[in-house]
Motif scaffolding. Structure first.
Motif: not given
Length: 248
Positions: A182-188, A234-245
């Motif tokens: 998972a990676y932070p991905n805040a957007v304005h 404002f900054e909306l706090p998002l995450f990008t979640d990744v699942v790989r196989m």
């Protein structure tokens, strides 16, 4: 992707392209890490929508985009006229066997029929290729974010709730076990921007108009009470979640 909710996005294709967030660059890099050293790798953006993930992939190699919804596909072709964009679905991918090095799915894997989609994805992947599913989701650990969800009366698990329990993809004999990052991905954004984004979500698209408008009005009223958002931007706090196989 045959349910009414899955097929609802085409009615707001232009708004979807305008208001949905991009994916964290580091998340895309991690998704493709297993095939990073392959020369001339070919990437498949499956259920590509309007191309929210396509643009990031183009910076990393040639891309084929496949999307089942004609209005969404038409918007993608406008935004990315040089991309090979084809109509098709996860359950019927219009590509030959072992033709791509990576299959990436942005914000759509949960709409697939995994019993049909996973064998089809395995078919088009080269050995050692990667399947990666990405989701952008609000950071539900932030109190005011939980509050606006509650104000809207949104039902169901948020992506970050699922991630905390351990996101994974269904097991299949053609693939190794999945792994998650998972990676932070805040957007304005702004109050109006957030409301416009919410209006492109499936719950809003299939709701009765009066119910949708009432939910969005509750969110507007709630955000006006919060110091984090009452100024309008404002900054909306998002995450990008990744699942790989990996394909065996």
């Amino acid at each position: 992707m045959t349910t009414p909710r899955a097929r609802s996005f085409g009615t707001v294709a232009a708004e979807y392209a305008r208001h949905r967030p991009e994916y964290a660059e580091s998340a895309v890099d991690w998704a493709l890490e297993p095939v990073a050293g392959r020369p001339d790798r070919l990437l498949l953006d499956l259920a590509a929508g309007t191309g929210k993930l396509t643009g990031a992939l183009l910076a990393r190699g040639p891309v084929i985009a496949v999307e089942p919804d004609p209005p969404m596909l038409a918007e993608l072709r406008v935004l990315f006229p040089d991309v090979d964009a084809r109509e098709g679905s996860a359950e019927a991918i219009p590509l030959p066997d072992e033709s791509v090095d990576a299959v990436l799915v942005g914000q759509a894997f949960h709409w697939f029929d995994p019993e049909r989609a996973l064998p089809e994805i395995a078919r088009v992947l080269r050995p050692g290729g990667v399947l990666a599913a990405l989701w952008n989701g609000d950071d539900a650990t932030v109190e005011w974010v939980r509050g606006y969800h509650d104000a809207a009366g949104l039902i169901g698990l948020r992506v970050r709730d699922r991630a905390e329990a351990g996101l994974h993809l269904p097991e299949h004999p053609a693939f190794e076990a999945s792994e998650h990052s998972a990676y932070p991905n805040a957007v304005h954004t702004s109050v109006e921007g957030l409301l416009a984004t919410l209006a492109t979500h499936s719950w809003a698209l299939v709701a009765e108009p009066a119910d949708r408008d009432a939910a969005l009005a509750r969110v507007r009223d709630y955000l006006a009470t919060r110091p984090e958002t009452s100024a309008g931007e404002f900054e909306l706090p998002l995450f990008t979640d990744v699942v790989r196989m990996l394909r065996k």
